[in-house]
Design an enzyme around this catalytic site. Structure first.
Site, mmCIF file in Angstrom:
data_model
loop_
_atom_site.group_PDB
_atom_site.id
_atom_site.type_symbol
_atom_site.label_atom_id
_atom_site.label_comp_id
_atom_site.label_asym_id
_atom_site.label_seq_id
_atom_site.Cartn_x
_atom_site.Cartn_y
_atom_site.Cartn_z
ATOM 1 N N ASN A 113 -1.409 -5.240 -49.261
ATOM 2 C CA ASN A 113 -2.490 -5.022 -50.234
ATOM 3 C C ASN A 113 -3.462 -3.942 -49.755
ATOM 4 O O ASN A 113 -4.561 -3.805 -50.300
ATOM 5 C CB ASN A 113 -3.238 -6.334 -50.497
ATOM 6 C CG ASN A 113 -3.938 -6.881 -49.250
ATOM 7 O OD1 ASN A 113 -3.835 -6.299 -48.174
ATOM 8 N ND2 ASN A 113 -4.639 -7.983 -49.392
ATOM 9 N N HIS A 149 -4.844 -3.814 -46.725
ATOM 10 C CA HIS A 149 -5.846 -4.231 -45.723
ATOM 11 C C HIS A 149 -5.539 -3.623 -44.359
ATOM 12 O O HIS A 149 -4.399 -3.304 -44.044
ATOM 13 C CB HIS A 149 -5.992 -5.764 -45.668
ATOM 14 C CG HIS A 149 -4.904 -6.513 -44.966
ATOM 15 N ND1 HIS A 149 -4.457 -7.747 -45.385
ATOM 16 C CD2 HIS A 149 -4.179 -6.245 -43.843
ATOM 17 C CE1 HIS A 149 -3.530 -8.184 -44.560
ATOM 18 N NE2 HIS A 149 -3.331 -7.290 -43.624
ATOM 19 N N GLU A 195 -9.975 -7.243 -46.187
ATOM 20 C CA GLU A 195 -9.255 -7.342 -47.450
ATOM 21 C C GLU A 195 -9.893 -6.412 -48.482
ATOM 22 O O GLU A 195 -11.009 -5.926 -48.279
ATOM 23 C CB GLU A 195 -9.312 -8.793 -47.940
ATOM 24 C CG GLU A 195 -8.775 -9.821 -46.949
ATOM 25 C CD GLU A 195 -7.249 -9.840 -46.857
ATOM 26 O OE1 GLU A 195 -6.588 -8.918 -47.390
ATOM 27 O OE2 GLU A 195 -6.714 -10.772 -46.241
#
Ligand code: F6R
Length: 241
Positions: free
Chosen positions: A135, A137, A142
């Site tokens: 994603n 990160h 995050e």
């Protein structure tokens, strides 16, 4: 950002090893920022082999790891301190007192973040190694983590918990929180080396290199670093060729 696309995982690990070794040889007192996860295992194996065969020494090297699960310590084989000893630190001549982690067992999370942050300020990293989450990160920062973040405690996202579940007996055992260096701590390193392999990283690699610099893709901040090298295998680099 300098981008190197390699044929496969081994070549990616080899290129990363060459960069890491250069830092250690040029400065035997260097501070290395290290990462856990499956991506750097090949690099760590090459560092161990080189230490054993060529005597590259880590006697005066110091390390600081990116992150640690909250609630896990050295006695847990899922902790990051355990992982690092098992995969690198116990196999080279480094003084384990010079290897630093956020303490996953600290009772007061805020105090622990302050302690680790102060430590990082005292030992600026000559190189920071990073893996890349699917994603986008980096460390456990995050999507939507502020670019000016420092060491903090995070609630892991569902996608990261799912990604990490493969390393635990069941998804229920994956800790839900972790200590992590912030994006500012990462950007403070003199040099950054980020590695990624496999098809499931291709979109994140694209967003990191070619996408907008946005807090929605934490790794996109690396476009702003003066000395950042991204090394990927063909699968992870499929969308940036
Ligand atoms: C690990 C870390 C994570 C991983 C990332 C990729 O210390 O900070 O950001 O680098 O989740 O993990 P792997 O390498 O397992 O795909």
């Amino acid at each position: 950002m300098k981008v190197i696309i390699c044929k496969n995982y081994d070549e990616m690990s080899q290129k990363a090893f060459e960069i890491m070794k250069e830092v250690v040889i040029n400065n035997p007192r260097a501070v290395l920022g290290l990462a856990t996860g499956t991506t750097p295992i090949g690099l760590y194996q090459k560092m161990i082999k080189d230490h054993k065969e060529n005597g590259t020494s880590y006697k005066n090297i110091r390390t600081a790891n990116l992150d640690e699960y909250k609630g896990l310590g050295l006695e847990s084989d899922q902790s990051y301190i355990y992982f690092m000893r098992d995969n690198l630190l116990s196999h080279i001549d480094i003084d384990l007192n010079n290897t630093h982690f956020a303490n996953g067992l600290a009772e007061d999370g805020d105090k622990e973040c302050e302690r680790y942050n102060a430590l990082l300020e005292q030992m600026p990293r000559d190189i920071q190694l990073l893996g890349l989450g699917s994603n986008g990160h980096i460390a456990f920062n995050e999507p939507n983590t502020p670019f000016d973040s420092q060491t903090h405690l995070v609630d892991l996202t569902e996608s990261t918990i799912k990604d990490n579940a493969r390393l635990f007996n069941s998804i229920d055992e994956v800790p839900r929180q972790a200590f992590t260096m912030g994006l500012k701590n990462i950007m403070d390193a003199k040099k950054i080396l980020i590695i990624a392999n496999g098809k499931n990283k291709a979109q994140a690699v694209y967003n990191t290199v070619k996408g907008e610099v946005t807090e929605l893709v934490p790794a996109s901040i690396l476009q702003l670093h003066k000395d950042c090298t991204l090394i990927v295998d063909e699968d992870a680099g499929a969308l940036i060729k």
